[in-house]
Write a protein that holds these residues in place. Structure first.
Motif, PDB file in Angstrom:
ATOM      1  N   HIS A 168       0.838  -1.200   0.000  1.00 18.25           N
ATOM      2  CA  HIS A 168       0.000   0.000   0.000  1.00 18.25           C
ATOM      3  C   HIS A 168       0.875   1.253   0.000  1.00 18.25           C
ATOM      4  CE1 HIS A 168      -4.347   1.111   0.963  1.00 18.25           C
ATOM      5  NE2 HIS A 168      -3.744   2.254   0.721  1.00 18.25           N
ATOM      6  N   LEU A 169       1.921   1.253   0.811  1.00 16.52           N
ATOM      7  CA  LEU A 169       2.847   2.392   0.852  1.00 16.52           C
ATOM      8  C   LEU A 169       3.528   2.591  -0.507  1.00 16.52           C
ATOM      9  CD1 LEU A 169       4.592   1.879   4.313  1.00 16.52           C
ATOM     10  CD2 LEU A 169       2.823   3.542   3.736  1.00 16.52           C
ATOM     11  N   ASN A 170       3.934   1.498  -1.120  1.00 16.98           N
ATOM     12  CA  ASN A 170       4.568   1.592  -2.445  1.00 16.98           C
ATOM     13  C   ASN A 170       3.619   2.212  -3.459  1.00 16.98           C
ATOM     14  OD1 ASN A 170       6.815   0.347  -1.341  1.00 16.98           O
ATOM     15  ND2 ASN A 170       6.380  -1.647  -2.243  1.00 16.98           N
ATOM     16  N   GLU A 171       2.370   1.812  -3.396  1.00 13.04           N
ATOM     17  CA  GLU A 171       1.357   2.374  -4.299  1.00 13.04           C
ATOM     18  C   GLU A 171       1.173   3.863  -4.045  1.00 13.04           C
ATOM     19  OE1 GLU A 171      -2.044   2.326  -7.053  1.00 13.04           O
ATOM     20  OE2 GLU A 171      -0.249   1.107  -6.830  1.00 13.04           O
ATOM     21  N   HIS A 172       1.127   4.257  -2.782  1.00 15.86           N
ATOM     22  CA  HIS A 172       1.006   5.676  -2.451  1.00 15.86           C
ATOM     23  C   HIS A 172       2.178   6.461  -3.017  1.00 15.86           C
ATOM     24  CE1 HIS A 172      -1.851   5.318   1.267  1.00 15.86           C
ATOM     25  NE2 HIS A 172      -2.445   5.004   0.133  1.00 15.86           N
ATOM     26  N   GLU A 173       3.367   5.948  -2.811  1.00 15.03           N
ATOM     27  CA  GLU A 173       4.569   6.637  -3.309  1.00 15.03           C
ATOM     28  C   GLU A 173       4.537   6.775  -4.827  1.00 15.03           C
ATOM     29  OE1 GLU A 173       9.340   5.867  -3.527  1.00 15.03           O
ATOM     30  OE2 GLU A 173       8.290   5.178  -1.735  1.00 15.03           O
ATOM     31  N   SER A 174       4.146   5.728  -5.509  1.00 19.55           N
ATOM     32  CA  SER A 174       4.074   5.744  -6.961  1.00 19.55           C
ATOM     33  C   SER A 174       3.045   6.757  -7.468  1.00 19.55           C
ATOM     34  CB  SER A 174       3.738   4.339  -7.472  1.00 19.55           C
ATOM     35  OG  SER A 174       3.534   4.351  -8.852  1.00 19.55           O
ATOM     36  N   LEU A 175       1.856   6.729  -6.885  1.00 12.97           N
ATOM     37  CA  LEU A 175       0.799   7.652  -7.324  1.00 12.97           C
ATOM     38  C   LEU A 175       1.174   9.106  -7.060  1.00 12.97           C
ATOM     39  CD1 LEU A 175      -2.396   5.738  -6.140  1.00 12.97           C
ATOM     40  CD2 LEU A 175      -1.662   6.130  -8.501  1.00 12.97           C
ATOM     41  N   LEU A 176       1.713   9.369  -5.886  1.00 12.67           N
ATOM     42  CA  LEU A 176       2.082  10.735  -5.543  1.00 12.67           C
ATOM     43  C   LEU A 176       3.243  11.232  -6.400  1.00 12.67           C
ATOM     44  CD1 LEU A 176       1.158  12.972  -3.724  1.00 12.67           C
ATOM     45  CD2 LEU A 176       2.702  12.116  -1.959  1.00 12.67           C
ATOM     46  N   SER A 177       4.216  10.387  -6.634  1.00  8.96           N
ATOM     47  CA  SER A 177       5.346  10.766  -7.502  1.00  8.96           C
ATOM     48  C   SER A 177       4.863  11.086  -8.908  1.00  8.96           C
ATOM     49  CB  SER A 177       6.375   9.643  -7.573  1.00  8.96           C
ATOM     50  OG  SER A 177       6.983   9.458  -6.336  1.00  8.96           O
ATOM     51  N   GLU A 178       3.929  10.310  -9.400  1.00  8.48           N
ATOM     52  CA  GLU A 178       3.382  10.546 -10.732  1.00  8.48           C
ATOM     53  C   GLU A 178       2.637  11.877 -10.787  1.00  8.48           C
ATOM     54  OE1 GLU A 178      -0.173   8.338 -12.410  1.00  8.48           O
ATOM     55  OE2 GLU A 178       1.492   7.439 -13.529  1.00  8.48           O
ATOM     56  N   MET A 179       1.834  12.152  -9.770  1.00 10.31           N
ATOM     57  CA  MET A 179       1.105  13.425  -9.728  1.00 10.31           C
ATOM     58  C   MET A 179       2.067  14.608  -9.743  1.00 10.31           C
ATOM     59  SD  MET A 179      -1.931  13.273  -6.976  1.00 10.31           S
ATOM     60  CE  MET A 179      -3.056  11.906  -6.997  1.00 10.31           C
ATOM     61  N   ILE A 180       3.099  14.515  -8.922  1.00  5.43           N
ATOM     62  CA  ILE A 180       4.076  15.601  -8.833  1.00  5.43           C
ATOM     63  C   ILE A 180       4.812  15.757 -10.152  1.00  5.43           C
ATOM     64  CG2 ILE A 180       6.231  16.314  -7.713  1.00  5.43           C
ATOM     65  CD1 ILE A 180       5.012  15.013  -5.109  1.00  5.43           C
TER      66      ILE A 180
END
Length: 126
Positions: free
Chosen positions: A70-82
């Protein structure tokens, strides 16, 4: 715009956060003004950071079994948004393409595939 039934997790705080995100996304899709669009994009990122922080605190508190994924998914989604936000600062159309063609699908998949597991876990362990 109310959250679609298929995306409701029946965990109040999660459904509320998802509804708020969906409202920001909807406003962005309808925004024609580039400076306003960028303000909304920034607002979406900040909302997402807070959303993820809330979930992450609960995953730690209740020792969620699939926390790392779940943390990995959060990091991936947030990095993509940024990434798309930074590109949109130079080329607004780039950011609008991300919002109009990809963001909702990513949001939907995250709820159905990742958040649904956490919601089920929280219902059983709170």
């Amino acid at each position: 715009m109310p959250i679609q039934n298929e995306l409701k997790l029946n965990v109040a705080f999660m459904d509320e956060l998802h509804h708020e995100f969906e409202e920001i996304l909807d406003e962005m899709k309808n925004c024609k003004d580039n400076p306003k669009f960028m303000q909304l994009f920034f607002k979406m990122i900040e909302h997402t950071k807070n959303h993820f922080k809330t979930e992450e605190e609960l995953m730690t508190k209740y020792d969620f079994y699939d926390k790392q994924e779940h943390l990995n998914e959060h990091e991936s989604l947030l990095s993509e948004m940024i990434y798309f936000y930074e590109k949109a600062q130079k080329i607004p159309l780039f950011g609008k393409s991300y919002i109009n063609e990809y963001a909702y699908d990513k949001f939907r998949r995250h709820i159905l595939n990742i958040d649904s597991q956490l919601a089920m876990f929280l219902k059983e362990n709170q």
